[in-house]
Design an enzyme around this catalytic site. Structure first.
Site, short mmCIF file in Angstrom:
data_model
loop_
_atom_site.label_atom_id
_atom_site.label_comp_id
_atom_site.label_asym_id
_atom_site.label_seq_id
_atom_site.Cartn_x
_atom_site.Cartn_y
_atom_site.Cartn_z
N ASP A 36 1.05 -1.15 0.28
CA ASP A 36 -0.35 -0.41 0.15
C ASP A 36 1.11 1.14 0.09
O ASP A 36 0.36 2.48 0.55
CB ASP A 36 -0.83 0.43 1.60
CG ASP A 36 -0.01 -0.31 2.66
OD1 ASP A 36 0.84 -0.06 2.75
OD2 ASP A 36 -0.51 0.44 3.37
N HIS A 239 24.26 3.76 -18.82
CA HIS A 239 23.08 3.75 -18.07
C HIS A 239 23.12 3.11 -16.48
O HIS A 239 22.23 2.62 -15.93
CB HIS A 239 21.82 3.55 -18.41
CG HIS A 239 21.78 4.52 -19.72
ND1 HIS A 239 20.52 3.33 -20.33
CD2 HIS A 239 21.15 5.33 -20.14
CE1 HIS A 239 20.58 4.79 -21.55
NE2 HIS A 239 20.77 5.69 -20.96
N ASP A 256 26.84 11.52 -13.60
CA ASP A 256 25.60 12.21 -14.71
C ASP A 256 24.23 12.51 -14.09
O ASP A 256 23.68 11.60 -13.06
CB ASP A 256 25.09 11.17 -15.73
CG ASP A 256 24.23 12.02 -16.70
OD1 ASP A 256 23.62 12.76 -16.28
OD2 ASP A 256 24.10 10.90 -17.88
N ASP A 267 20.33 18.42 -16.62
CA ASP A 267 21.21 17.26 -17.16
C ASP A 267 22.43 17.63 -17.79
O ASP A 267 23.15 18.18 -18.85
CB ASP A 267 20.28 16.33 -18.39
CG ASP A 267 20.80 15.16 -18.86
OD1 ASP A 267 21.89 14.67 -18.64
OD2 ASP A 267 20.70 14.20 -19.89
N HIS A 346 27.05 6.79 -28.81
CA HIS A 346 26.03 7.36 -28.71
C HIS A 346 25.79 8.96 -29.27
O HIS A 346 26.75 9.44 -29.71
CB HIS A 346 25.07 7.79 -26.95
CG HIS A 346 26.11 9.00 -26.23
ND1 HIS A 346 26.55 9.88 -26.29
CD2 HIS A 346 26.82 7.80 -24.99
CE1 HIS A 346 27.35 10.44 -25.37
NE2 HIS A 346 27.56 9.21 -24.64
N HIS A 350 20.23 15.67 -27.04
CA HIS A 350 18.71 15.43 -27.36
C HIS A 350 18.02 16.71 -26.72
O HIS A 350 18.56 16.98 -25.88
CB HIS A 350 17.98 14.25 -26.26
CG HIS A 350 18.73 14.48 -24.66
ND1 HIS A 350 18.14 14.95 -24.08
CD2 HIS A 350 19.81 13.53 -24.60
CE1 HIS A 350 18.81 15.31 -22.29
NE2 HIS A 350 20.03 14.00 -22.60
N HIS A 357 14.42 13.78 -21.20
CA HIS A 357 14.95 13.46 -23.46
C HIS A 357 13.27 13.42 -23.46
O HIS A 357 12.26 13.24 -23.82
CB HIS A 357 14.57 12.23 -23.45
CG HIS A 357 16.36 11.49 -23.07
ND1 HIS A 357 16.30 9.98 -22.02
CD2 HIS A 357 17.09 11.98 -23.04
CE1 HIS A 357 17.36 9.98 -21.80
NE2 HIS A 357 18.13 10.88 -22.00
N GLU A 380 26.07 16.80 -25.24
CA GLU A 380 26.71 15.17 -24.19
C GLU A 380 28.04 14.86 -24.49
O GLU A 380 27.46 13.06 -24.97
CB GLU A 380 25.95 14.96 -23.59
CG GLU A 380 24.73 14.45 -24.31
CD GLU A 380 23.99 13.39 -23.57
OE1 GLU A 380 24.43 12.78 -22.66
OE2 GLU A 380 22.76 13.96 -23.47
N TYR A 384 34.35 6.48 -24.21
CA TYR A 384 34.65 5.35 -23.68
C TYR A 384 34.94 3.95 -23.59
O TYR A 384 35.32 3.32 -24.76
CB TYR A 384 33.24 4.66 -23.01
CG TYR A 384 32.66 5.75 -22.92
CD1 TYR A 384 31.86 6.29 -21.93
CD2 TYR A 384 31.27 5.84 -23.93
CE1 TYR A 384 30.85 7.41 -21.13
CE2 TYR A 384 30.64 7.48 -24.13
CZ TYR A 384 30.63 7.61 -22.90
OH TYR A 384 29.87 8.52 -23.01
N ARG A 401 32.40 11.73 -20.24
CA ARG A 401 31.59 12.52 -20.69
C ARG A 401 31.50 14.13 -20.13
O ARG A 401 31.79 13.80 -18.72
CB ARG A 401 30.17 11.58 -20.57
CG ARG A 401 28.90 12.13 -21.02
CD ARG A 401 27.71 11.19 -21.56
NE ARG A 401 26.87 10.83 -20.05
CZ ARG A 401 27.16 9.76 -19.98
NH1 ARG A 401 27.76 8.73 -20.20
NH2 ARG A 401 26.07 9.47 -18.65
N GLU A 403 28.44 16.72 -20.18
CA GLU A 403 27.08 17.22 -20.29
C GLU A 403 26.79 18.64 -20.30
O GLU A 403 27.02 18.74 -19.64
CB GLU A 403 26.02 16.57 -20.41
CG GLU A 403 25.49 16.52 -20.75
CD GLU A 403 24.07 15.03 -20.75
OE1 GLU A 403 24.50 14.84 -19.47
OE2 GLU A 403 22.65 14.92 -20.89
N1 GLY Z 1 20.75 11.67 -18.21
C1 GLY Z 1 20.61 10.84 -19.57
C2 GLY Z 1 20.97 11.98 -20.80
O1 GLY Z 1 22.21 11.95 -20.77
O2 GLY Z 1 21.01 11.14 -21.71
MN MN Z 2 21.65 13.77 -21.95
MN MN Z 3 22.76 13.00 -18.45
#
Ligand code: GLY
Ligand code: MN
Ligand code: MN
Length: 433
Positions: A36, A239, A256, A267, A346, A350, A357, A380, A384, A401, A403
């Site tokens: 619950d 991820h 991140d 982000d 990647h 975005h 996103h 970003e 890697y 990374r 970003e």
């Molecule tokens: N934190 C998700 C991305 O960078 O797309």
């Molecule tokens: Mn991002």
């Molecule tokens: Mn991110």
């Protein structure tokens, strides 16, 4: 008091774009976590974009035509429930506070919706988003059809209301940008705090706690997505969210993380040395990613297209990988063969907004869309390097990374996350203090 003017404007904008007919936009349901207990409630973005109303159990109905009308269905006031779970506006309170033309109890939805749908030429609804709502809409339409002998007709056409709302949400208004700048500021402060707190021997979750502390103490409601706090090899898991490993001297830490403030996401990714000093090889890779980001930011401006930033970043990364002998051949050859994807798999960004996103088409008529003032997105690039027999060992497990969040302006772009240290010098200096 909440400023309701932006929500009224958005409802009017949508009503003007509708070709007559009726739009139905429900908010999100409460989600059970276990037994619950529930997850913290989070409204639906389309609903919130048009109403500013944050209670669960609500539906917005917009009726276009000569006398456009916005109608809210919401929970009744209920003293017993309000003692346990907190304040409810109730229909009349919500109508006055949020500027709806009419408001009814959500308990009357099944009774009133067939009446509202009757004789409307078309229905604007996000079909296929939520099976429960699809079923309910079908039920109401069938109820109208069941009345055919009295002369009423059901809408003959269902149009996806998201086509209109996604395009509206893609261009951020002044009030949205003010919220996004504040969210970005809080997230940048959280990254600064995390850098300062990091020491060899600490656990990734201890650093995650520093981020959460800064988010909440600054008034952000939640992280916009699960924070990634990835030391050493974990940074090569894109991820990674378990955040439960120890931080080792000599490793990098990739974070991140971004907060959500009043429905808007930020982000940010920063990568920095656990011990406060980059090694020579870490620095080599870091400078490539940083240069790739700088090249992408240069083309984040009106007159350029969405994909230009990705291509600009790719060229710098391909050049860097060739110089380090991680890829062979020419830049064009590496881009054509896609050999870079082994290390950069990647895209470079975005749209960013209510969703991390965010919504909005990336192409129009099969061309990457042109950048225009008010579009907001991330930049970003990353690199890697996983262990492999053909990769020199000193590169192994480096994951980087960088970003930032940018808003397109008349002359270029504004980097709203710039307060998070980024160059090698800035990072080492910040961590040394
Ligand atoms: N934190 C998700 C991305 O960078 O797309
Ligand atoms: Mn991002
Ligand atoms: Mn991110």
């Amino acid at each position: 008091m909440k400023d309701i003017a932006p929500y009224l404007r958005r409802r009017q904008t949508l009503l003007r774009q509708m070709d007559g007919g009726i739009a139905v936009i429900p908010t999100a349901s409460q989600a059970v976590r276990s037994g619950d207990t529930h997850y913290p409630y989070r409204f639906d973005n389309y609903f919130h974009y048009l109403t500013g109303f944050t209670e669960p159990g609500a539906v917005l109905v917009l009726i276009a035509g000569d006398e456009p009308k916005s109608v809210l269905f919401c929970r009744d006031k209920n003293i017993e429930h309000e003692i346990w779970d907190g304040f409810r506006h109730g229909p009349e309170g919500a109508r006055l506070a949020f500027g709806f033309d009419e408001a009814y109890s959500i308990s009357r939805l099944d009774e009133l919706m067939p009446q509202l749908l009757a004789n409307q030429p078309r229905l604007y609804f996000a079909l296929g988003c939520n099976a429960q709502w699809d079923k309910q809409i079908t039920g109401w339409l069938n109820a109208v059809r069941g009345q055919a002998r009295t002369g009423v007709t059901a809408p003959g056409e269902i149009i996806d209301v998201r086509d209109f709302l996604d395009e509206m949400r893609l261009f951020k208004s002044k009030d949205e940008l003010a919220t996004m700048r504040r969210a970005a500021e809080i997230s940048a402060a959280a990254h600064r705090r995390a850098m300062r707190a990091t020491r060899p021997g600490m656990m990734e979750y201890e650093i995650e706690a520093e981020l959460l502390h800064e988010f909440r103490k600054s008034g952000a409601q939640a992280p916009a997505y699960t924070s990634i706090v990835a030391g050493g090899a974990n940074a090569c898991v894109l991820h990674y969210v378990s955040n439960d490993a120890p931080l080792r001297d000599g490793d990098l830490l990739l974070i991140d993380a971004g907060c959500e403030l009043d429905g808007y996401a930020s982000d940010i990714t920063r990568t920095f040395p656990v011990n406060g000093r980059f090694s020579a090889v870490q620095k080599d890779i870091y400078e490539i990613v940083l240069a790739a980001q700088a090249a992408a930011i240069v083309v984040a401006r009106p007159g350029k297209c969405w994909n230009d930033q990705h291509m600009a970043a790719l060229r710098v990364i391909a050049r860097g990988l060739i110089d380090l002998k991680l890829c062979k051949g020419s830049v064009n050859g590496v881009l054509e063969s896609g050999d870079y994807k082994r290390y950069y798999m990647h895209r470079t960004g975005h749209w960013l907004g209510m969703d991390v996103h965010d919504v909005g088409a990336y192409k129009q008529n099969s061309d990457w869309r042109a950048l225009r003032v008010g579009m907001t997105f991330t930049v970003e690039p990353g690199c890697y390097i996983r262990p492999a027999a053909d990769v020199p060992e000193h590169f192994w497990n480096i994951g980087i990374r960088i970003e930032d969040d940018v808003v397109v302006t008349a002359n270029g772009c504004e980097i709203i996350t710039a307060a998070a240290p980024k160059s090698v010098g800035e990072i080492e200096q910040w961590m040394a203090q």
